[in-house]
Design a protein around this motif. Structure first.
Motif, PDB file in Angstrom:
ATOM      1  N   ALA A 141      14.411  26.927  11.405  1.00  0.00           N
ATOM      2  CA  ALA A 141      13.263  27.713  10.940  1.00  0.00           C
ATOM      3  C   ALA A 141      13.145  27.659   9.423  1.00  0.00           C
ATOM      4  CB  ALA A 141      13.397  29.163  11.412  1.00  0.00           C
ATOM      5  N   ALA A 142      14.286  27.688   8.733  1.00  0.00           N
ATOM      6  CA  ALA A 142      14.267  27.603   7.272  1.00  0.00           C
ATOM      7  C   ALA A 142      13.762  26.231   6.819  1.00  0.00           C
ATOM      8  CB  ALA A 142      15.663  27.862   6.712  1.00  0.00           C
ATOM      9  N   LEU A 143      14.257  25.166   7.447  1.00  0.00           N
ATOM     10  CA  LEU A 143      13.827  23.821   7.074  1.00  0.00           C
ATOM     11  C   LEU A 143      12.334  23.629   7.328  1.00  0.00           C
ATOM     12  CD1 LEU A 143      16.799  21.692   8.498  1.00  0.00           C
ATOM     13  CD2 LEU A 143      16.467  22.499   6.147  1.00  0.00           C
ATOM     14  N   VAL A 144      11.851  24.135   8.447  1.00  0.00           N
ATOM     15  CA  VAL A 144      10.431  24.018   8.764  1.00  0.00           C
ATOM     16  C   VAL A 144       9.594  24.786   7.747  1.00  0.00           C
ATOM     17  CG1 VAL A 144       8.655  24.644  10.461  1.00  0.00           C
ATOM     18  CG2 VAL A 144      10.789  23.570  11.208  1.00  0.00           C
ATOM     19  N   SER A 145      10.067  25.950   7.345  1.00  0.00           N
ATOM     20  CA  SER A 145       9.353  26.728   6.332  1.00  0.00           C
ATOM     21  C   SER A 145       9.244  25.960   5.019  1.00  0.00           C
ATOM     22  CB  SER A 145      10.087  28.058   6.097  1.00  0.00           C
ATOM     23  OG  SER A 145       9.527  28.761   5.000  1.00  0.00           O
ATOM     24  N   VAL A 146      10.345  25.334   4.608  1.00  0.00           N
ATOM     25  CA  VAL A 146      10.327  24.542   3.367  1.00  0.00           C
ATOM     26  C   VAL A 146       9.362  23.367   3.503  1.00  0.00           C
ATOM     27  CG1 VAL A 146      11.720  23.065   1.868  1.00  0.00           C
ATOM     28  CG2 VAL A 146      12.673  25.216   2.719  1.00  0.00           C
ATOM     29  N   ILE A 147       9.382  22.696   4.627  1.00  0.00           N
ATOM     30  CA  ILE A 147       8.489  21.558   4.846  1.00  0.00           C
ATOM     31  C   ILE A 147       7.035  21.995   4.798  1.00  0.00           C
ATOM     32  CG2 ILE A 147       7.715  19.877   6.573  1.00  0.00           C
ATOM     33  CD1 ILE A 147      10.719  19.742   7.461  1.00  0.00           C
ATOM     34  N   GLU A 148       6.723  23.091   5.461  1.00  0.00           N
ATOM     35  CA  GLU A 148       5.328  23.548   5.485  1.00  0.00           C
ATOM     36  C   GLU A 148       4.856  23.964   4.103  1.00  0.00           C
ATOM     37  OE1 GLU A 148       4.395  26.039   8.985  1.00  0.00           O
ATOM     38  OE2 GLU A 148       3.776  24.015   9.603  1.00  0.00           O
ATOM     39  N   ASP A 149       5.744  24.532   3.297  1.00  0.00           N
ATOM     40  CA  ASP A 149       5.376  24.838   1.907  1.00  0.00           C
ATOM     41  C   ASP A 149       4.975  23.566   1.173  1.00  0.00           C
ATOM     42  OD1 ASP A 149       5.863  27.519   2.234  1.00  0.00           O
ATOM     43  OD2 ASP A 149       7.845  27.485   1.309  1.00  0.00           O
ATOM     44  N   ASN A 150       5.664  22.472   1.460  1.00  0.00           N
ATOM     45  CA  ASN A 150       5.411  21.213   0.764  1.00  0.00           C
ATOM     46  C   ASN A 150       4.303  20.382   1.414  1.00  0.00           C
ATOM     47  OD1 ASN A 150       7.605  20.602  -1.529  1.00  0.00           O
ATOM     48  ND2 ASN A 150       8.532  21.868   0.048  1.00  0.00           N
ATOM     49  N   LEU A 151       3.814  20.823   2.559  1.00  0.00           N
ATOM     50  CA  LEU A 151       2.651  20.200   3.179  1.00  0.00           C
ATOM     51  C   LEU A 151       1.352  20.875   2.756  1.00  0.00           C
ATOM     52  CD1 LEU A 151       3.902  19.679   6.855  1.00  0.00           C
ATOM     53  CD2 LEU A 151       3.216  17.857   5.274  1.00  0.00           C
TER      54      LEU A 151
ATOM     55  N   ARG B 211       0.865  -1.184   0.000  1.00  0.00           N
ATOM     56  CA  ARG B 211       0.000   0.000   0.000  1.00  0.00           C
ATOM     57  C   ARG B 211       0.894   1.224   0.000  1.00  0.00           C
ATOM     58  NH1 ARG B 211      -2.465   4.399  -0.004  1.00  0.00           N
ATOM     59  NH2 ARG B 211      -4.511   4.704   0.979  1.00  0.00           N
ATOM     60  N   GLN B 212       1.086   1.794  -1.183  1.00  0.00           N
ATOM     61  CA  GLN B 212       1.983   2.936  -1.289  1.00  0.00           C
ATOM     62  C   GLN B 212       1.319   4.202  -0.758  1.00  0.00           C
ATOM     63  OE1 GLN B 212       3.059   3.160  -5.457  1.00  0.00           O
ATOM     64  NE2 GLN B 212       5.019   2.182  -5.056  1.00  0.00           N
ATOM     65  N   PRO B 213       2.039   4.970   0.033  1.00  0.00           N
ATOM     66  CA  PRO B 213       1.505   6.271   0.447  1.00  0.00           C
ATOM     67  C   PRO B 213       1.608   7.274  -0.698  1.00  0.00           C
ATOM     68  CG  PRO B 213       3.730   5.995   1.263  1.00  0.00           C
ATOM     69  CD  PRO B 213       3.363   4.691   0.597  1.00  0.00           C
ATOM     70  N   ALA B 214       0.778   8.298  -0.653  1.00  0.00           N
ATOM     71  CA  ALA B 214       0.985   9.434  -1.551  1.00  0.00           C
ATOM     72  C   ALA B 214       2.312  10.078  -1.179  1.00  0.00           C
ATOM     73  CB  ALA B 214      -0.152  10.434  -1.405  1.00  0.00           C
ATOM     74  N   ALA B 215       3.015  10.628  -2.149  1.00  0.00           N
ATOM     75  CA  ALA B 215       4.365  11.119  -1.879  1.00  0.00           C
ATOM     76  C   ALA B 215       4.624  12.459  -2.554  1.00  0.00           C
ATOM     77  CB  ALA B 215       5.400  10.100  -2.359  1.00  0.00           C
ATOM     78  N   ARG B 216       5.359  13.290  -1.846  1.00  0.00           N
ATOM     79  CA  ARG B 216       5.868  14.542  -2.395  1.00  0.00           C
ATOM     80  C   ARG B 216       7.364  14.600  -2.133  1.00  0.00           C
ATOM     81  NH1 ARG B 216       1.397  19.020  -0.284  1.00  0.00           N
ATOM     82  NH2 ARG B 216      -0.277  18.425  -1.735  1.00  0.00           N
ATOM     83  N   VAL B 217       8.113  15.059  -3.117  1.00  0.00           N
ATOM     84  CA  VAL B 217       9.567  15.199  -2.998  1.00  0.00           C
ATOM     85  C   VAL B 217       9.891  16.685  -2.948  1.00  0.00           C
ATOM     86  CG1 VAL B 217      11.766  14.815  -4.141  1.00  0.00           C
ATOM     87  CG2 VAL B 217      10.044  13.009  -4.138  1.00  0.00           C
TER      88      VAL B 217
END
Length: 356
Positions: free
Chosen positions: A340-350, A181-187
């Motif tokens: 803070a920068a990494l979290v910002s990038v992650i939230e953009d991709n969420l 069961r593959q999850p949906a994925a974003r890179v």
């Protein structure tokens, strides 16, 4: 709460028969990925790690019939000893792990804490390595088993390169292939233009300048190198590195002469991106630049290439050529501005998967 799962959160489907396998409460996974590290600096640990790394077609793209006999007989007979000796110089003996492992754990913990503050328990945050342990496949499997129906995969490379971002993604996709069961994925794509990343870099430079009794004459931005052939084949890495230097210089308000771009970690007989850092710093010393600082914007965490190569080999080349003061500016690591920068990038991709 997902439709069909009971309120008690026991993993039972409300309308399923009693013998139905348990179903985990749905989550979203955030999987950070770094290059990797040997499990130890002994010969066999180094050999396993180097064999996996140097067998990657994204790293060394020579035909296997030509490359593998040379790698397995000549290179891996000698290089584990020299690489192991270099790792021993920087090894975290207290935790019995490489600095890259220690720092990646700290980064992951800081990112997880920040995301938990925003989203509670909706996210599962973890890390993996492209080479060595913990493997990408093991962490994808753990996330799927924990109920992650969606995964954001984040290679911790500010710049895109086939030998870094692309091979990390390749391994992630291979891991997905093994799941029923593959999850949906974003890179997550490269993030070198993210203003918070540039700000974090600039702050690290400003701290180094403020701490110096005598200010450096200039700053060298040393990026990991690659064969020039890759640039001609369309890899955007070189251009992204040049732009990073420009964005950093503009944020600092410096003239062009104050920041130089160079490339390190040359391997093999091909011509790589120039100038080579080890040669460039020696030329600077001979030209009268006696005090320099070096930063490594392409690395999200300090590792063998920064702690041993820059702060060892490259430092020695500068001092041997007549330089007097060499300042290495550490990678951003788990600095709060970097997190803070990494979290910002992650939230953009969420976006669209979870509310802010």
């Amino acid at each position: 709460m997902a439709s069909g799962i009971d309120k008690a959160g026991e993993g039972r489907l409300t309308h399923a028969p009693a013998d139905h396998p348990p179903v985990a409460r749905p989550k979203i996974g955030v999987l950070l990925a770094n290059l990797g590290t040997p499990d130890g600096y002994d010969y066999w640990s180094m050999r396993r790690y180097l064999s996996e790394f140097l067998s990657d077609k994204r790293v060394i793209d020579y035909p296997a019939w030509k490359w593998q006999p040379l790698l397995q007989t000549v290179i891996l007979a000698k290089r584990p000893f020299t690489s192991g000796a270099n790792y021993k110089l920087i090894w975290n003996t207290e935790a019995n792990e490489s600095p890259l492992m220690t720092i990646t754990k700290a980064q992951t913990a800081a990112v997880a804490a920040a995301l938990k503050d925003r989203h509670g328990d909706a996210l599962m945050v973890d890390f993996c390595m492209r080479y060595g342990n913990p493997s990408t496949q093991s962490k994808v499997r753990a996330m799927v088993q924990a109920g992650c129906e969606k995964i954001v995969f984040f290679p911790l490379y500010p710049h895109y390169a086939g030998a870094t971002s692309a091979t990390a993604n390749d391994q992630f996709f291979r891991a997905l292939m093994a799941e029923t069961r593959q999850p949906a994925a974003r890179v997550v794509p490269e993030y070198f233009e993210n203003p918070l990343y540039i700000e974090a870099l600039a702050q690290s430079v400003e701290r180094a300048w403020a701490a110096a009794e005598v200010k450096p004459d200039l700053l060298v931005a040393s990026y990991h190198g690659m064969p020039q052939r890759y640039l001609r084949q369309g890899d955007p890495y070189h251009c992204q590195c040049q732009k990073t230097t420009r964005l950093l210089r503009e944020r600092l308000g410096w003239g062009k002469e104050m920041i130089h771009t160079s490339f390190q970690s040359v391997f093999g007989p091909e011509e790589w991106l120039r100038p080579y850092t080890v040669e460039h710093v020696a030329e600077l010393a001979k030209a009268g630049k006696k005090r320099i600082a070096v930063i490594a914007p392409a690395f999200s965490a300090d590792c063998i290439e920064t702690l041993e190569e820059i702060n060892g080999e490259i430092r020695e080349a500068f001092l041997h050529a007549g330089g007097e003061d060499f300042t290495y500016i550490p990678c951003l690591n788990d600095d709060s501005a970097h997190v803070a920068a990494l979290v910002s990038v992650i939230e953009d991709n969420l976006a669209g998967w979870i509310g802010r």
